[in-house]
Design an enzyme around this catalytic site. Sequence first.
Site, mmCIF file in Angstrom:
data_model
loop_
_atom_site.group_PDB
_atom_site.id
_atom_site.type_symbol
_atom_site.label_atom_id
_atom_site.label_comp_id
_atom_site.label_asym_id
_atom_site.label_seq_id
_atom_site.Cartn_x
_atom_site.Cartn_y
_atom_site.Cartn_z
ATOM 1 C CE LYS A 75 59.313 -64.922 -17.553
ATOM 2 N NZ LYS A 75 58.273 -64.877 -18.656
ATOM 3 C CE1 TYR A 104 63.553 -65.500 -20.625
ATOM 4 C CE2 TYR A 104 61.616 -64.097 -20.812
ATOM 5 C CZ TYR A 104 62.181 -65.355 -20.716
ATOM 6 O OH TYR A 104 61.382 -66.467 -20.713
HETATM 7 P P1 NAD Z 1 48.873 -69.605 -20.578
HETATM 8 O O1 NAD Z 1 47.769 -68.637 -20.441
HETATM 9 O O2 NAD Z 1 49.106 -70.224 -21.911
HETATM 10 O O3 NAD Z 1 48.703 -70.780 -19.511
HETATM 11 C C1 NAD Z 1 48.367 -70.529 -18.167
HETATM 12 C C2 NAD Z 1 47.655 -71.735 -17.608
HETATM 13 O O4 NAD Z 1 47.262 -71.434 -16.256
HETATM 14 C C3 NAD Z 1 46.384 -72.086 -18.393
HETATM 15 O O5 NAD Z 1 46.342 -73.468 -18.640
HETATM 16 C C4 NAD Z 1 45.268 -71.658 -17.449
HETATM 17 O O6 NAD Z 1 44.107 -72.481 -17.593
HETATM 18 C C5 NAD Z 1 45.925 -71.866 -16.084
HETATM 19 N N1 NAD Z 1 45.279 -71.111 -15.025
HETATM 20 C C6 NAD Z 1 45.073 -71.570 -13.792
HETATM 21 N N2 NAD Z 1 44.401 -70.695 -13.053
HETATM 22 C C7 NAD Z 1 44.163 -69.626 -13.835
HETATM 23 C C8 NAD Z 1 43.501 -68.388 -13.634
HETATM 24 N N3 NAD Z 1 42.949 -68.065 -12.449
HETATM 25 N N4 NAD Z 1 43.453 -67.526 -14.649
HETATM 26 C C9 NAD Z 1 44.018 -67.810 -15.843
HETATM 27 N N5 NAD Z 1 44.661 -68.989 -16.082
HETATM 28 C C10 NAD Z 1 44.740 -69.886 -15.089
HETATM 29 O O7 NAD Z 1 50.190 -68.846 -20.071
HETATM 30 P P2 NAD Z 1 51.682 -69.318 -20.308
HETATM 31 O O8 NAD Z 1 52.241 -68.593 -21.459
HETATM 32 O O9 NAD Z 1 51.751 -70.783 -20.289
HETATM 33 O O10 NAD Z 1 52.407 -68.694 -19.001
HETATM 34 C C11 NAD Z 1 52.329 -69.322 -17.731
HETATM 35 C C12 NAD Z 1 53.570 -68.935 -16.908
HETATM 36 O O11 NAD Z 1 54.739 -69.386 -17.585
HETATM 37 C C13 NAD Z 1 53.767 -67.442 -16.694
HETATM 38 O O12 NAD Z 1 54.247 -67.188 -15.413
HETATM 39 C C14 NAD Z 1 54.801 -67.052 -17.732
HETATM 40 O O13 NAD Z 1 55.602 -65.941 -17.350
HETATM 41 C C15 NAD Z 1 55.645 -68.310 -17.781
HETATM 42 N N6 NAD Z 1 56.310 -68.489 -19.085
HETATM 43 C C16 NAD Z 1 57.638 -68.732 -19.111
HETATM 44 C C17 NAD Z 1 58.297 -68.893 -20.304
HETATM 45 C C18 NAD Z 1 59.754 -69.215 -20.343
HETATM 46 O O14 NAD Z 1 60.343 -69.223 -21.423
HETATM 47 N N7 NAD Z 1 60.373 -69.499 -19.215
HETATM 48 C C19 NAD Z 1 57.581 -68.804 -21.503
HETATM 49 C C20 NAD Z 1 56.209 -68.562 -21.466
HETATM 50 C C21 NAD Z 1 55.578 -68.409 -20.234
#
Ligand code: NAD
Length: 371
Positions: A137, A222
Amino acid sequence: MNSRRDFLQKITASAFALPLLSSFKTEDHPYKPQPYEGPALRVAIMGLGSYGTRVAEAMQTCKYARVTGVISGTPSKIKDWQSRYTIPDKNCYNYENFDRIKSNPDIDAVYVITPNALHHDHVIRVAKAGKHVICEKPMAVNAREAQEMIDACKQANVKLLIGYRMHFEPKTLEVIRMRKNGEFGKILFFQGLSGFRIGDPTQWRLNRQLAGGGAMMDIGIYSINGSRYMVGEDPTWVTAQEIKTDPQKFKEGVDETIQFQLGFPSGAVASCLSTYSMSNLDRFFLDGEKGYAEMQPSTGYGPIKGRTHQGELTQPHITHQTIQMDEMAGIILQGKQPVVPVDGEEGLKDMKIIDAIYQAVQSGRKVDLKL
Ligand code: NAD
């Protein structure tokens, strides 16, 4: 753990051939360590960031889902994950070559966990490679993109699920059961408060290009999604007001705080807050003619806490992503029906509401919704 690793190395048969096995039941407490070597959903994680790491860890105690591949732009992370989860070289991809996953029989589904604005392109490429997709999401950055993703998955005949982990959370499901059973009477009001104080101003969540917006996309969603599963209806109108205290940090198109109101066909209303500037905001309150439910925390990683007019909610805490992935394995491999949908259409509804909220902020007017 070792037997699981051995098992992982052994799986070669396509999971599509397996769903007929009668042992595939998620009701029977899969979270106690029990030996299980039956059919499983074999998942490649795309985006090895903070949430991807959490999902993979949680999947170690899944009964019906396994991490069997990775997609990442960082070779050192791939190496680390390979040794942690025993992933062979042939199941490792980067963002340039992951379309080749099409010819990999060891992967059934890809879980897209990249920044929001990349979901559209990533999901469509996975669908074209013929693999089922689980997408985090918000599923996209607007409803048009979300619809295109749904269409691409339909055309490729693959399933599209959105990572709505709360749809499998036991206390949440109990409140939904009580509401369906009429225990709250006619539902009149929902309040959703979703927010936290965001740190590092250089992170992608504050970059419109990658986030598609601000707090609403990340955390306000949420309360939007929660209002629908708590009230049990889809809203028909929305009003919204934006407050920005720090335009340096929250640039044009990146919302800091939005209050919004939703109206439902029965006459129930919701009042919600989405923010990147306040802490201690993770609370749902549902009010009906005969009773109420309140949950705080309501959507964090848990344990979720809550009570109703009948007393405390005592359902057990299960790591959200573990139960989510086990249930999603059942949905994908067996056509199991979740209590609250997690398909692309469900994600699209939230994107339509977000589009309408932004429109209401811009116009200062009530916006009608057709979901
Ligand atoms: P994060 O920044 O920790 O991780 C993102 C990943 O994407 C990194 O490993 C990064 O290297 C990669 N990536 C690939 N291409 C990229 C680019 N062009 N620019 C930047 N990063 C790139 O973020 P996250 O917290 O893991 O969030 C990722 C997704 O998960 C989001 O859509 C967020 O909304 C979702 N999320 C959901 C929940 C949940 O509880 N359902 C919790 C946290 C995050």
